[in-house]
Design a protein around this motif. Structure first.
Motif, PDB file in Angstrom:
ATOM      1  N   ARG A 100       0.827  -1.205   0.000  1.00  0.00           N
ATOM      2  CA  ARG A 100       0.000   0.000   0.000  1.00  0.00           C
ATOM      3  C   ARG A 100       0.867   1.264   0.000  1.00  0.00           C
ATOM      4  O   ARG A 100       0.580   2.242  -0.696  1.00  0.00           O
ATOM      5  CB  ARG A 100      -0.915  -0.016   1.228  1.00  0.00           C
ATOM      6  CG  ARG A 100      -1.863   1.171   1.314  1.00  0.00           C
ATOM      7  CD  ARG A 100      -2.835   1.019   2.472  1.00  0.00           C
ATOM      8  NE  ARG A 100      -2.176   1.043   3.769  1.00  0.00           N
ATOM      9  CZ  ARG A 100      -2.229   0.063   4.656  1.00  0.00           C
ATOM     10  NH1 ARG A 100      -2.869  -1.057   4.381  1.00  0.00           N
ATOM     11  NH2 ARG A 100      -1.613   0.170   5.816  1.00  0.00           N
ATOM     12  N   ASP A 152      -4.261   2.735   7.949  1.00  0.00           N
ATOM     13  CA  ASP A 152      -4.733   2.441   6.595  1.00  0.00           C
ATOM     14  C   ASP A 152      -5.763   3.491   6.226  1.00  0.00           C
ATOM     15  O   ASP A 152      -6.905   3.438   6.692  1.00  0.00           O
ATOM     16  CB  ASP A 152      -5.336   1.044   6.513  1.00  0.00           C
ATOM     17  CG  ASP A 152      -5.762   0.675   5.090  1.00  0.00           C
ATOM     18  OD1 ASP A 152      -5.740   1.561   4.219  1.00  0.00           O
ATOM     19  OD2 ASP A 152      -6.106  -0.499   4.865  1.00  0.00           O
ATOM     20  N   ASP A 169      -7.615   3.908   3.806  1.00  0.00           N
ATOM     21  CA  ASP A 169      -8.813   3.441   3.091  1.00  0.00           C
ATOM     22  C   ASP A 169      -9.684   2.499   3.916  1.00  0.00           C
ATOM     23  O   ASP A 169     -10.715   2.040   3.439  1.00  0.00           O
ATOM     24  CB  ASP A 169      -8.399   2.730   1.798  1.00  0.00           C
ATOM     25  CG  ASP A 169      -7.626   3.639   0.864  1.00  0.00           C
ATOM     26  OD1 ASP A 169      -8.007   4.823   0.775  1.00  0.00           O
ATOM     27  OD2 ASP A 169      -6.645   3.182   0.270  1.00  0.00           O
ATOM     28  N   ASP A 170      -9.266   2.198   5.148  1.00  0.00           N
ATOM     29  CA  ASP A 170      -9.996   1.220   5.965  1.00  0.00           C
ATOM     30  C   ASP A 170     -10.622   1.930   7.161  1.00  0.00           C
ATOM     31  O   ASP A 170      -9.926   2.551   7.966  1.00  0.00           O
ATOM     32  CB  ASP A 170      -9.038   0.122   6.438  1.00  0.00           C
ATOM     33  CG  ASP A 170      -9.770  -1.043   7.086  1.00  0.00           C
ATOM     34  OD1 ASP A 170     -10.987  -0.925   7.314  1.00  0.00           O
ATOM     35  OD2 ASP A 170      -9.126  -2.062   7.371  1.00  0.00           O
ATOM     36  N   THR A 171     -11.927   1.839   7.288  1.00  0.00           N
ATOM     37  CA  THR A 171     -12.630   2.493   8.394  1.00  0.00           C
ATOM     38  C   THR A 171     -12.874   1.544   9.566  1.00  0.00           C
ATOM     39  O   THR A 171     -13.539   1.908  10.529  1.00  0.00           O
ATOM     40  CB  THR A 171     -13.981   3.052   7.910  1.00  0.00           C
ATOM     41  OG1 THR A 171     -14.759   1.977   7.365  1.00  0.00           O
ATOM     42  CG2 THR A 171     -13.772   4.123   6.842  1.00  0.00           C
ATOM     43  N   THR A 172     -12.329   0.326   9.509  1.00  0.00           N
ATOM     44  CA  THR A 172     -12.492  -0.623  10.603  1.00  0.00           C
ATOM     45  C   THR A 172     -11.866  -0.064  11.881  1.00  0.00           C
ATOM     46  O   THR A 172     -10.746   0.457  11.862  1.00  0.00           O
ATOM     47  CB  THR A 172     -11.800  -1.962  10.270  1.00  0.00           C
ATOM     48  OG1 THR A 172     -12.316  -2.460   9.041  1.00  0.00           O
ATOM     49  CG2 THR A 172     -12.025  -2.983  11.372  1.00  0.00           C
ATOM     50  N   THR A 218      -9.969  -0.810  14.738  1.00  0.00           N
ATOM     51  CA  THR A 218      -9.110  -1.885  15.230  1.00  0.00           C
ATOM     52  C   THR A 218      -8.795  -1.670  16.714  1.00  0.00           C
ATOM     53  O   THR A 218      -9.042  -0.604  17.280  1.00  0.00           O
ATOM     54  CB  THR A 218      -7.808  -1.939  14.429  1.00  0.00           C
ATOM     55  OG1 THR A 218      -7.159  -0.651  14.505  1.00  0.00           O
ATOM     56  CG2 THR A 218      -8.081  -2.266  12.975  1.00  0.00           C
TER      57      THR A 218
END
Length: 345
Positions: A106, A223, A225-228, A230
């Motif tokens: 990435r 990240d 692009d990641d809305t998780t 964590t």
């Protein structure tokens, strides 16, 4: 003079310097196998670091061109930085856990300014003041992002699969997935009788997961692009307990020095984070942003003495602890249009 340590049983460590960093050096480990020497981590991508690594290998009668493989504990530049140069010189393969390979890929694929744009937005939501954020905007506008480390890190050739033995002839080196410091951090368990017959189960190459005196940084998994949402600290604490149960005879970390009694160090780190979470709950008697929490947390120096870049790391660590409290049901995120704020429940 290059510092090389013989740990016995065909294992050595080489102190490879990290430029302008209080850690001083990365311990790059060399492991003999029946197909040739294998490196565990490689050190920072810097001419002095390269010269130190190759000089250390030469002192052991090993040319860098003879390196058979490279096993990476995690993607950070003080561990993975020289991997590409070693591979270019030797044709060695590079192995890494898939989660960290994704980070490397990435980062390579992203437009160079994306990281600064993401960091600016993240720090704004964390409540950072204008004077802290403005230099990031200026760097983005000037194009100075190309000087950031790790933008062109080497892509690995092999995947490290948790729980499985690596393909190393004559050696039993098992991958232990230990997320927390990075999503794909691995420790490597050398299943053997200790060369000095110390009691315990072999030796553990612990990367940054388990260090004798330092508490490794646990921040957010980045990240854009990641809305998780964590929970890196939760991952780290679970990983610590898993490593403690291995009961290795000796731990060979990537910084500082080798040490016995992993279980005792694990207990110290678990207690440290429990104490830190308790302290944060007391702070959250009033709503606070992650930046305000970081300002009030105890660090190795007063907040006003912490350098600019280290403040970004401190805020990320504060957020990891806050996320842990939310997951435990001990704190909540307050909604609103301004910076994110947290409150104890």
């Amino acid at each position: 003079m290059t510092q090389v340590t013989d740990h016995g049983g065909g294992v050595w460590s080489i102190e490879v310097p990290i430029p302008d960093n209080p850690l001083g050096h990365t311990l790059v480990h060399l492991l003999d196998t029946d197909r040739g020497p294998v490196l565990i981590d490689t050190g920072w991508d810097d001419p002095t670091s390269w010269d130190t690594l190759t000089a250390g290998l030469s002192s052991l009668g090993v040319s860098v061109t003879a390196i058979h493989g490279i096993v990476i504990t995690h993607h950070h530049p003080d561990h993975h930085g020289l991997s590409g140069q070693v591979r270019d010189a030797s044709g060695a393969w590079i192995a890494m856990h898939a989660a960290d390979s994704t980070v490397v890929r990435r980062t390579r694929d992203a437009e160079p300014g994306l990281w600064l744009e993401y960091l600016t937005d993240k720090l704004t939501r964390a409540g950072a003041p204008y004077e802290h954020i403005e230099p990031l905007r200026a760097a983005r506008a000037s194009g100075r992002t190309r000087t950031l480390p790790g933008l062109r890190a080497a892509l690995p050739d092999r995947e490290i699969v948790p729980g499985e033995l690596l393909d190393l002839a004559g050696r039993r080196l098992r991958a232990i997935w230990t997320p927390g410091h990075t999503p794909g951090h691995v420790c490597l368990h050398l299943e053997e009788t200790h060369p000095a017959n110390r009691p315990g189960n072999g030796r553990l190459f612990s990367g940054d997961h388990l260090l004798p005196e330092i508490t490794p940084h646990i921040g957010l998994y980045e990240d854009p692009d990641d809305t998780t949402v964590t929970d890196p600290l939760g991952d780290y604490l679970d990983s610590l307990e898993r490593v403690g149960r291995l009961d290795p005879a000796e731990v060979l970390p990537a910084h500082q020095y080798a040490f016995p009694d992993a279980a005792s160090r694990v207990r110290e780190l678990l207690a440290h984070h429990a104490e830190r979470l308790t302290g944060l709950l007391a702070l959250l008697a009033e709503p606070l942003t992650p930046w305000q929490v970081a300002e009030r947390m105890e660090w190795n120096r007063p907040w006003e003495q912490i350098p600019y870049g280290s403040r970004n790391i401190a805020v990320s660590e504060a957020e990891a602890h806050l996320r842990r409290l939310v997951k435990l049901g001990r704190a909540e995120v307050l909604s609103g249009s301004g910076p994110t704020t947290y409150l104890a429940v």
